[in-house]
Design an enzyme around this catalytic site. Structure first.
Site: not given
Lengths: 384, 287
Positions: A128-129, A131, A163, A246
């Site tokens: 995931q890019g 932040s 991550s 979610e």
């Protein structure tokens, strides 16, 4: 109001338990935390096993290749896998829980066919890019630029807290495509192939000493326009749609794990004599109340989600605020049980105590969560 | 698993709320503060509405509902600061003649105290030699007794339900005030320092709610101990924060905030000590 599971749900649980008992002994040895290629292979192997057994993409819609399971079945799955000591979602996290559901909800048929099956089969890893160094809590202030050049976007900027970047095939990337628009309206969602020229990945060492995250530097990286999910400048909405996947189950496994750790703390305290200290004992008693309540709150949120057809209730932020604090309390209590041994990095709880420090920061700091609760649930005015 | 209120449970909660809004509004609350004493007419109305006979089997003239429904009713009573020995009379239904209908007011020895002793027709437990206290809560007359009484787990849970109602109400009052009170040219609720106090009040109340409702379903003594600890915390801490949000006005007699705090203090003395609940929960870990 009941806490009983239906016969069908109990049967689902029994079948899963039976499968786990057979499947888990066939797993290869767990790789060391620093062995990223090994971790990738291990996590993908586990996903492949889930896929072959019919448990892949449990919460994904059926038309995206998932099982379309109810939130209650997800709860059972996460509870049982945690109790059985099954591997964590690991390198499959972003693919299964964020990028995949985003593509399922907003992608074209071609994009869904290209990207979803490899996630379910355990063949491709996503990172995931989102932040950036200057866009943390204020994510919409992100500055990584994407300029259109023919059939490509040319992307320059940097991302942080990514991550699995070292071993990912794809990155779900938020970029700024319109610097003049209000900040939420100039963002676009792209699937970035991690082998594209111009990408530099630099591991980021955490206070626990390990490199769980990475920084990703992008220097004029070309990304095909065909890799855009949703419209140009509509990336903020595209991303938020996924957050609604979610359904109150985000921390199920963790609460189960915390309750197990609490039992282990009590056992250790009885062995080393700390149990005779009533202050410590009652502190553990309080934590028992805390984690029992968090488990009930999880069941409540899941029931609410189920009743509303999968739309998440307001419980997520409430839960996260309480849980992240409770987890830190748990490992502070562990240190109290261990005494001087709490300084020994070879003790499992020492590292867990260190990693618990991230819980009130990651995925929305407690301060941001309190703003969300106050403004969206309680209706207090936004500050100016 | 359907761990949420059923339609019937929502209807029951709304019904109790409607009754209490009609019969014990803010005016009635302040009238009760000004003229202490139990409103026997209201007590009989509560009896007629089934408040005390809620869990009594229908064959015995009760409503035939369960602990979850009783918890919802007591939560509503807690919200509006309904005075009187509600828990003791509810528990006496079926055992003490007239308790179920609200004809008889029943008090009980609990935690070295008796609430509403002088107004009660029947006192359960050893209350001989009871000495009146000048009660901190203007709506709960208290007597001190030597006997501690043996805490009944249903009484502990219904008290937790009242505390939950108070915690929820305290959060609402704080939010109402924070939205309307202006300082520095804006509602104080726009300041994060105030916002975060309110958010934490909600978090504590909702966590306690999950624990209280679950304990009502399972009736497990460990769940009840957990519910009690979390509901006490949510009510006492919540009313304190509510007072803080109200600023100077919160410290005045005319603000109702102190009434909620004082009642939360009274209820937290019921049952055995907090430390005993903690020991029950610790022993559960050791098992």
């Amino acid at each position: 109001m009941d806490l009983a599971y239906s016969p069908e749900e109990e049967e689902f649980r029994a079948r899963l338990r039976e499968w786990l008992a057979k499947a888990l002994p066939t797993l290869p040895p767990k790789p060391s935390p620093d062995d990223w290629p090994g971790r990738r292979a291990y996590d993908l192997g586990w996903q492949r096993m889930l896929h072959d057994a019919g448990y892949a993409g449990l919460h994904w819609p059926v038309d995206a290749g998932g099982q379309g399971a109810t939130p209650t079945r997800q709860l059972i799955f996460l509870e049982e896998t945690e109790n059985a000591g099954a591997p964590y979602v690991g390198a499959n996290f972003v693919g299964l829980l964020h990028a995949g559901p985003t593509i399922a909800a907003e992608g074209t048929p071609g994009q869904r066919a290209r990207w979803l099956p490899p996630v379910l089969r355990g063949e491709e890893v996503w990172c995931q890019g989102f932040s950036e160094p200057d866009a943390g809590s204020d994510l919409a202030a992100l500055r990584t630029r994407a300029c259109r050049d023919g059939d490509d976007y040319v992307v320059t900027g940097s991302k942080i807290w990514t991550s699995h970047a070292e071993v990912a095939d794809w990155c779900e990337l938020l970029v700024r495509t319109d610097p003049d628009a209000p900040k939420h309206r100039g963002i676009t969602w792209l699937a970035l192939p991690m082998d594209a020229p111009g990408i530099t990945v630099r591991p980021l060492r955490t206070l626990a000493g390990s490199a769980e995250f990475a920084e990703v530097f992008l220097d004029e990286v070309r990304v095909p326009v065909a890799n855009r999910v949703g419209d140009e400048n509509d990336g903020w909405r595209v991303t938020m749609v996924t957050l609604s996947f979610e359904r109150g189950t985000a921390f199920v496994g963790e609460v189960v794990a915390c309750r197990r750790v609490l039992g282990e703390l009590a056992r250790t305290a009885r062995e080393n004599g700390r149990w005779d200290d009533p202050v410590l004992r009652r502190r553990l008693g309080r934590l028992n109340a805390e984690f029992r309540a968090l488990w009930r709150l999880t069941q409540w949120n899941v029931s609410e989600a189920e009743a509303s057809g999968g739309v998440p209730g307001v419980g997520g932020s409430v839960f996260k605020l309480r849980y992240s604090h409770a987890r830190q309390e748990l490992y502070d209590a562990a240190a109290d049980v261990l005494g001087p041994d709490c300084l020994d990095l070879d003790r499992e709880w020492t590292l867990d105590r260190l990693s618990s420090l991230s819980y009130t920061i990651a995925a929305g700091t407690s301060q941001i969560q309190r703003n969300i609760v106050a403004e969206r649930i309680l209706g207090l005015p936004k500050g100016r | 698993m359907r761990f949420r209120l059923t339609e019937d449970q929502r209807a029951l909660r709304d019904g109790v709320r409607g009754l209490l809004t009609r019969r014990f509004d803010r005016e009635a609350l302040w009238a009760a503060v000004a003229a202490p004493g139990l409103d026997r007419v209201l007590w009989r109305e509560l009896g007629a509405a089934g408040f005390f006979a809620l869990r009594l089997p229908e064959a015995d003239g009760g409503v035939g509902l369960g602990l979850p429904e009783a918890v919802l009713a007591f939560e509503e009573a807690g919200r509006v600061l309904l005075p009187g020995p509600l828990v003791a009379t509810h528990l006496a239904a079926g055992a003490v003649p007239g308790a179920a209908t609200g004809e008889t007011v029943v008090a009980a020895v609990d935690g070295g105290l008796v609430e509403w002793l002088a107004e009660a027709d029947v006192v359960r437990g050893e209350a001989a030699g009871a000495v009146p206290l000048r009660s901190v809560d203007p709506l709960t007359p208290l007597h001190r007794v030597a006997a501690v009484g043996s805490p009944d787990s249903v009484a502990v849970l219904l008290t937790a339900a009242e505390q939950l109602g108070t915690a929820t109400r305290a959060c609402e009052l704080a939010v109402q005030h924070a939205r309307t009170r202006e300082q520095f040219g804006q509602p104080i609720g726009a300041f994060q320092a105030v916002k975060h106090l309110c958010a934490e009040m909600l978090v504590r109340a909702e966590t306690a709610r999950a624990a209280v409702y679950a304990a009502a379903v399972t009736t497990d003594p460990v769940d009840i101990a957990a519910a009690r600890l979390l509901a006490d915390e949510a009510a006492v801490h919540g009313t304190r924060d509510c007072l803080q949000v109200h600023g100077g006005m919160g410290f005045t007699w005319e603000s109702e905030v102190h009434l909620h705090l004082k009642r939360a203090w009274v209820r937290s003395q019921r049952g055995s000590a907090n430390t005993e609940s903690e020991e029950i929960l610790a022993a559960d870990l050791a098992g």
